[in-house]
Design an enzyme around this catalytic site. Structure first.
Site, PDB file in Angstrom:
ATOM      1  CG  HIS A 120      -4.400   3.456 -27.183  1.00 28.62           C
ATOM      2  ND1 HIS A 120      -4.870   4.667 -26.876  1.00 28.62           N
ATOM      3  CD2 HIS A 120      -5.309   2.727 -27.488  1.00 28.62           C
ATOM      4  CE1 HIS A 120      -5.996   5.077 -27.365  1.00 28.62           C
ATOM      5  NE2 HIS A 120      -6.502   3.843 -27.616  1.00 28.62           N
ATOM      6  CB  THR A 171      -5.057 -16.130  11.416  1.00 27.87           C
ATOM      7  OG1 THR A 171      -5.949 -16.246  10.512  1.00 27.87           O
ATOM      8  CG2 THR A 171      -4.959 -17.458  12.268  1.00 27.87           C
ATOM      9  NE  ARG A 207      -5.300 -16.684   4.931  1.00 28.20           N
ATOM     10  CZ  ARG A 207      -5.969 -15.543   5.009  1.00 28.20           C
ATOM     11  NH1 ARG A 207      -6.462 -15.065   3.695  1.00 28.20           N
ATOM     12  NH2 ARG A 207      -6.567 -15.052   5.886  1.00 28.20           N
ATOM     13  CG  ASP A 246      -3.101 -13.820   2.920  1.00 30.22           C
ATOM     14  OD1 ASP A 246      -1.857 -13.906   3.543  1.00 30.22           O
ATOM     15  OD2 ASP A 246      -4.313 -13.249   3.447  1.00 30.22           O
ATOM     16  N   GLY A 290       4.624 -11.229   6.155  1.00 28.62           N
ATOM     17  CA  GLY A 290       5.753 -10.282   6.478  1.00 28.62           C
ATOM     18  C   GLY A 290       5.400  -8.849   6.762  1.00 28.62           C
ATOM     19  CG  ASP A 305       3.761 -21.743   9.750  1.00 26.65           C
ATOM     20  OD1 ASP A 305       2.928 -21.509   8.938  1.00 26.65           O
ATOM     21  OD2 ASP A 305       3.771 -21.057  10.639  1.00 26.65           O
ATOM     22  CG  ASP A 340      -1.577 -11.300   5.116  1.00 25.11           C
ATOM     23  OD1 ASP A 340      -0.832 -12.407   5.297  1.00 25.11           O
ATOM     24  OD2 ASP A 340      -2.616 -10.847   5.459  1.00 25.11           O
ATOM     25  N   GLY A 362      -6.914 -21.585  19.229  1.00 25.36           N
ATOM     26  CA  GLY A 362      -6.905 -22.360  17.681  1.00 25.36           C
ATOM     27  C   GLY A 362      -6.859 -23.816  17.679  1.00 25.36           C
TER      28      GLY A 362
END
Length: 588
Positions: free
Chosen positions: A218, A432, A541, A392, A396, A554, A394, A475
């Site tokens: 709670h 990526t 992304r 997103d 690092g 970037d 991730d 890419g």
């Protein structure tokens, strides 16, 4: 408000929603509010009723139906149901031998369920109760209230539901429930309190780097606050406390790893492995392991661990069929699991000489790997924060994890540093950017000289240009797309100019490229990376967030630039002092 709940009758509306989604299993009685199973098992002699404050879903309502409960009484958020709800739900659910009430040990729940039981007895309906009190954090000798009832309620309700379907009597069900409770203990930990529906703020605050240990469902504060340890150390501590509190009994146990609302399945499944390992070390056999969110505390960030010592036949009760909104996992037998353990895919056997994804090199590039590892460790958190703004979050961790993997490969196999980076990123780093960095390292590995020698600028220029071309082929990225190419292309151009004896674009004087070609290339890469902050991403992304990426450099381009900083630091230590510090480069 942070919750997407209607302002009027949120609990009733949610109950109707459950019935809407599961019309074959659930019906709703609105006044007073309770939910009832539409198709209880015909062999039941006793109805099972439970309930409690809302905000713990899927507890109680998720176990409504065959193999579970006959009726559930939801109170308001974190508030016990009224005794009238419990009484009328019990009257509706009672079978030929009466009704069993499953009660969590909270004062409001106990009082209202006991009043309902008195009313049922007055009406001549046989009734018994099972009090769940599994929370070891509140096991104090001087407490008149006793232990709280928490996630072991799921175990009790599932086992009782299966036994009731088999026609167990009221006395048999009460004895079974009482025995299950006695052989169950739980402990919970939280990194962030739940959000209060009233204030839209956390119910309590925790300093960075600490956990509340022994929290309730709670939102009650833990019995103590601890410095946040590594998760394996945390699980070890929780396991020790559970086993100290768990009464002696069978070595076979059911393991329940339960999320408190904001903890991901990724985390819970990882914790389940750590807990199983701890139990195995102590000679216990986890026959059943269940991980997921079953007893939540709204959106609290944390988890609880529950252990139940299994008597004979209890595992079969857990795996018995159930038709409820919540589909509980039915683990395979321990014997079957033993034949399907973790196996890494075997590499094909070949008589050919062993090769890696990058050419074998002399030991000269190991110092470059170590320097790059130091830099990445310094800036990992900065890169993560930047990636959270445009992706997103991730990057690092992916970059630092790949570099650590490369260091381990170099330590174990003796491979040179850049070759180890190539192998680690091409084979083991996902996402990526991981494989793209692998291509970069693969080309650079071919340019590394023998130990103790400086790299050939011509070879480095050719390797960097080759990496640029390969990444473009894979890419399609070009300069201006806000990707790693924005740092790599200017570095390649700078090295090419130096190899031809020409001044590089942006060099402070004509002799700079010749005197310090790597430092000049690093400066060009840094300028290119920082320029991405003014670009609207067209690939990767970050392109999904549009103008929200403006002003944010970037992270991948910065990581490329820092690779050239590492090369300059090692091979041009005097001239490289003019380069900015890595932490400065990566701060927004």
């Amino acid at each position: 408000m942070t919750y997407f709940l209607p302002e009027t009758d949120p609990v009733l509306t949610a109950a109707r929603g459950l019935a809407l989604v599961h019309p074959d299993k659930v019906e709703v009685n609105a006044a007073p509010l309770f939910l009832r199973a539409r198709a209880p098992h015909p062999d039941r002699r006793v109805g099972l009723v439970s309930g409690g404050g809302s905000g713990h879903e899927p507890l109680h309502t998720g176990l409504l139906g065959r193999g579970g409960l006959d009726a559930v009484c939801p109170g308001e958020v974190f508030a016990s149901p009224h005794n009238r709800q419990i009484y009328e739900a019990s009257v509706a659910a009672a079978k030929s031998e009466g009704v069993l009430l499953v009660v969590k040990n909270y004062t409001g729940d106990v009082i209202n369920f006991q009043i309902a039981a008195e009313r049922l007895r007055h009406d001549g309906i046989p009734v018994a109760t099972v009090l769940v009190d599994d929370d070891l954090a509140t096991d104090a000798a001087d407490s008149a209230t006793g232990r709280r009832g928490t996630a072991a309620t799921v175990v009790v309700e599932k086992l009782l539901g299966a036994a009731a379907d088999r026609g167990a009597t009221l006395a048999e069900l009460q004895a079974l429930g009482t025995r299950v409770v006695a052989q169950s203990r739980s402990i919970a930990v939280a990194a962030r309190a739940q959000t209060s529906p009233t204030t839209s703020a956390p119910a309590f605050t925790l300093d960075a780097g600490v956990l509340d240990y022994g929290v309730g469902i709670h939102g009650e504060r833990g019995t103590r606050t601890i410095a946040r340890p590594a998760v394996d150390d945390l699980v070890r501590r929780m396991t020790d406390d559970l086993l100290d509190a768990l009464p002696p009994g069978p070595d076979e146990v059911l393991v329940l790893v339960n999320g408190l609302g904001a903890t991901t399945d990724l985390e819970l499944h990882a914790v389940s492995v750590l807990l199983n390992e701890q139990l195995a070390e102590r000679g216990l056999r986890p026959v059943l392991t269940v991980a997921g969110t079953y007893t939540s505390a709204l959106d609290m960030s944390g988890f609880s661990l529950t252990l139940t010592r299994l008597d004979e036949g209890w595992a079969e009760l857990w795996t018995a069929p159930a038709e409820t909104p919540l589909v509980l996992p039915r683990p395979m037998s321990a014997e079957a699991a033993a034949t399907t353990g973790d196996r890494a895919p075997e590499r094909p056997v070949s008589d050919a000489p062993a090769t890696t994804s990058a050419p074998a090199l002399a030991t000269g590039s190991r110092v470059v790997l170590d320097r790059y590892a130091d830099i990445v460790a310094q800036v990992r958190d900065n890169l993560t924060k930047l990636d959270q703004l445009v992706g997103d979050g991730d990057f690092g961790d992916n970059l630092s994890g790949g570099v650590r993997r490369a260091v381990k490969l170099a330590d174990e196999s003796g491979a040179d540093g850049v070759a180890a980076l190539a192998e680690a990123f091409l084979n083991d780093v996902g996402g990526t950017s991981g494989p793209l960095f692998g291509l970069l390292f693969q080309h650079l590995a071919a340019a590394e000289p023998a130990a103790g020698q400086a790299p050939s600028i011509a070879a480095l220029a050719q390797a960097t240009a080759g990496a640029h071309a390969a990444i473009h082929r894979v890419g399609g990225a070009q300069v201006g797309d806000c990707t790693i190419v924005d740092a790599l292309a200017p570095a390649a151009e700078s090295l090419a100019a130096a190899a031809e004896g020409k001044p590089a674009a942006g060099a402070e004087d004509d002799s700079e490229s010749a005197q310090a070609p790597l430092t000049t290339a690093a400066q060009a890469a840094i300028r290119g990376a920082l320029s991405t902050a003014s670009l609207r991403p067209r690939r990767g992304r970050a392109s999904y967030v549009g103008d929200h990426a403006l002003g944010v450099p970037d992270p991948g381009a910065l990581a490329v630039a820092l690779l050239f900083v590492a090369l300059a630091d090692i091979h041009e230590p005097t001239m490289a002092t003019r380069l900015p510090a890595p932490g400065y480069v990566t701060v927004l």
